[in-house]
Scaffold this active site. Structure first.
Site, short mmCIF file in Angstrom:
data_model
loop_
_atom_site.label_atom_id
_atom_site.label_comp_id
_atom_site.label_asym_id
_atom_site.label_seq_id
_atom_site.Cartn_x
_atom_site.Cartn_y
_atom_site.Cartn_z
N CYS A 198 44.33 -63.49 26.51
CA CYS A 198 45.57 -62.84 25.81
C CYS A 198 45.67 -63.42 24.67
O CYS A 198 44.91 -63.33 23.60
CB CYS A 198 46.56 -62.78 26.79
SG CYS A 198 47.95 -61.62 26.12
N HIS A 244 44.30 -59.77 31.16
CA HIS A 244 45.05 -60.80 32.15
C HIS A 244 44.22 -60.57 33.37
O HIS A 244 44.62 -60.06 34.36
CB HIS A 244 46.42 -60.61 32.40
CG HIS A 244 47.41 -60.96 31.55
ND1 HIS A 244 48.51 -61.89 31.69
CD2 HIS A 244 47.59 -60.52 30.23
CE1 HIS A 244 49.03 -62.16 30.74
NE2 HIS A 244 48.66 -61.01 29.62
N GLU A 303 43.90 -62.83 35.74
CA GLU A 303 44.70 -63.38 37.09
C GLU A 303 45.37 -61.96 37.73
O GLU A 303 45.59 -62.23 39.03
CB GLU A 303 45.49 -64.53 36.69
CG GLU A 303 46.95 -64.03 36.35
CD GLU A 303 46.93 -63.29 34.96
OE1 GLU A 303 47.65 -62.43 34.89
OE2 GLU A 303 46.00 -63.64 34.04
#
Length: 390
Positions: free
Chosen positions: A262, A357, A359
């Site tokens: 990001c 992202h 995660e």
């Protein structure tokens, strides 16, 4: 942002171009200003609210019903809500989930987050999609006044372009997330607005993660003798992050394996000599399609960014490697909606990044392999004696 609200308290949303939406207060009573952005996620509002990347933004949820699963104590991505304001159409009358311990309204009230409900979020989203992200204010209770005066308040708020916000969300003190199981590597993770699930996923792979303030120096990183360096997501304009870009150039010059996501992707782009630009309305949600060019694989990704890396020629289909001060670099991923650069891979130094992202909190798990790729990069690069042994 002082007193609490009733859902029947009138509220008004005012955009900087003069468009007005009237509804009911949702959360704390008062006023707030920020950049109006929309999020296309159907779920995961708790993770969205606590994502530091949303600092300074008023988030419009495109999903019509919000709050259905309440709030729990496990899914927050930080210790607080970061959004400047929250906009929903139909808030849940009551949560229905076995993990819920309180309502969304409770958290918004307790943390002083001003919101608005019962407005046509579809019309608001279409307006932002056509006109672009812009400043907005939400006013409720005594803060509601004449629209021309409210417009002045909104237009006096600072724009997101040029905003340096990482310092406002970064940790003040370094901390360590221990490796799970046998320790394999040590990683220095620069906190530009990191989400809790990121160091957790690194630690699951045998990585001891040292989460560091965003003003950490290269000397301080070197003292950790890390096997890799990670730059996190975060808010603000990457064009304002000169100190972080200088730090990253030192990391690249030292050939320490690097992975950025990001905001970290945008900073890698700048460190390599590319520019960045503000997107019309950004990519926010957990359903953004991204193509990995090397494999042809399409990932459904979680994203939250309003800026992107500018690599000349990509929009016209030129994906040839570019020469940079750190050797050759290729665009590894692109967004299938608008051809925006979604990833960079250095061919002559051990570094790569993605704009989204991996995660995935909240979101799909299509991109978890990127953490494994970072592990492989550190393993291939080797390490000096003592680095991995800590």
């Amino acid at each position: 942002m002082s007193s609490l609200c009733s859902q029947t308290t009138p509220a008004v949303l005012v955009l900087e171009d003069g468009r007005v939406f009237r509804g009911n207060a949702f959360g704390a009573i008062g006023q707030t200003v920020g950049e109006a952005v929309f999020c296309t996620a159907m779920t995961g509002y708790q993770e969205t609210l606590t994502d530091p990347s949303f600092h300074g933004q008023v988030v419009v949820m495109t999903a019509p019903h919000v709050g259905n699963t309440g709030i729990n104590d496990e899914d927050g991505e930080s210790q607080r809500i970061w959004v400047s304001g929250f906009v929903v159409r139909d808030p849940a009358l009551r949560p229905s989930n076995w993990r819920s311990v309180r309502t969304l309204q409770d958290d918004l009230r307790e943390q002083g987050v001003v919101g608005i409900s019962d407005i046509d979020t579809r019309a608001l989203t279409r307006h932002l999609r056509e006109r672009g992200a812009m400043r907005v204010g939400i006013f409720s209770g005594p803060a509601v006044g004449e629209v021309p005066e409210l417009c002045k308040i909104v237009r006096s708020a600072p724009p997101m372009s040029g905003a340096a916000l990482a310092q406002e969300v970064s940790t003040e003190q370094a901390y360590v997330v221990p490796a799970q199981g046998q320790k394999r590597f040590t990683v220095a993770a620069l906190d530009l607005g990191i989400k809790a699930n990121t160091p957790r996923m690194l630690s699951e792979r045998g990585i001891e993660v040292h989460v560091l303030p965003c003003d950490t120096s290269f000397q301080q990183i070197s003292e950790l003798a890390p096997d890799g360096v990670f730059f996190s997501n975060g808010p603000g304009d990457p064009a304002s992050a000169d100190a972080e870009v200088d730090l990253l150039r030192q990391v690249l010059a030292a050939r320490i394996p690097f992975f950025g996501i990001c905001f970290g992707n945008q900073l890698l782009g700048r460190a390599l000599g590319f520019g960045t630009f503000k997107l019309k309305y950004g990519h926010r949600g957990i359903n953004q399609p991204v193509l990995e060019r090397a494999t042809g694989r399409v990932e459904i990704t979680a994203q939250n960014h309003g800026f992107a890396v500018e690599v000349p020629g990509v929009q016209e289909g030129d994906f040839s490697p570019r020469q940079t001060p750190f050797g050759r670099v290729e665009v590894s991923h692109i967004c299938l909606n608008d051809q925006v650069v979604e990833g960079l891979r250095c061919l002559d130094v051990p570094a790569f990044s993605v704009q989204y992202h991996p995660e995935a909190a909240a979101g799909p798990h299509d991109s978890a392999y990127l953490f494994d790729r970072f592990v492989e990069l550190m393993a291939e690069s080797g390490s000096s004696p003592g680095r991995s042994e800590g």
